[in-house]
Write a protein that holds these residues in place. Sequence first.
Motif, short mmCIF file in Angstrom:
data_model
loop_
_atom_site.label_atom_id
_atom_site.label_comp_id
_atom_site.label_asym_id
_atom_site.label_seq_id
_atom_site.Cartn_x
_atom_site.Cartn_y
_atom_site.Cartn_z
N SER A 90 0.83 -1.21 0.00
CA SER A 90 0.00 0.00 0.00
C SER A 90 0.87 1.25 0.00
O SER A 90 0.52 2.25 -0.64
N LYS A 91 2.01 1.24 0.70
CA LYS A 91 2.92 2.38 0.66
C LYS A 91 3.54 2.54 -0.72
O LYS A 91 3.75 3.65 -1.19
N MET A 129 2.16 1.65 -3.58
CA MET A 129 1.14 2.09 -4.52
C MET A 129 0.71 3.54 -4.27
O MET A 129 0.19 4.19 -5.16
N ASN A 130 0.90 4.05 -3.05
CA ASN A 130 0.53 5.41 -2.71
C ASN A 130 1.75 6.13 -2.16
O ASN A 130 1.90 6.25 -0.95
N GLN A 174 2.60 9.24 -1.99
CA GLN A 174 2.46 10.58 -1.42
C GLN A 174 2.62 10.58 0.09
O GLN A 174 3.24 11.46 0.66
N LYS A 229 4.28 8.67 2.94
CA LYS A 229 5.23 7.62 3.26
C LYS A 229 5.23 7.28 4.74
O LYS A 229 5.35 6.14 5.12
#
Length: 81
Positions: free
Chosen positions: A61-62, A64-65, A67, A69
């Motif tokens: 999930s980090k 994939m996203n 912004q 962190k």
Amino acid sequence: MAYNNRNILLKMIEIQNLVLERKKLGITQRHVFLTEIEPRYYISYSTFNRYLAYPAKRELSKLMNPQVKCKSQIYRRHNKK
């Protein structure tokens, strides 16, 4: 092209979910490794245990996203003077 761990994280999640399903049925981790994981993924027992202990869903999930962190970056971003 930049390298990332997306494929290995997906494999870890797949193995973790498989083990969780089998444990609900009362099958031991060692048996799952010997009968399903080792013949399919060709990994050692120590690697199998590392995969089970790794927080792969959170890391994916980090990845994939990117912004957000970590919480400390959010805090620093909003509290700059």
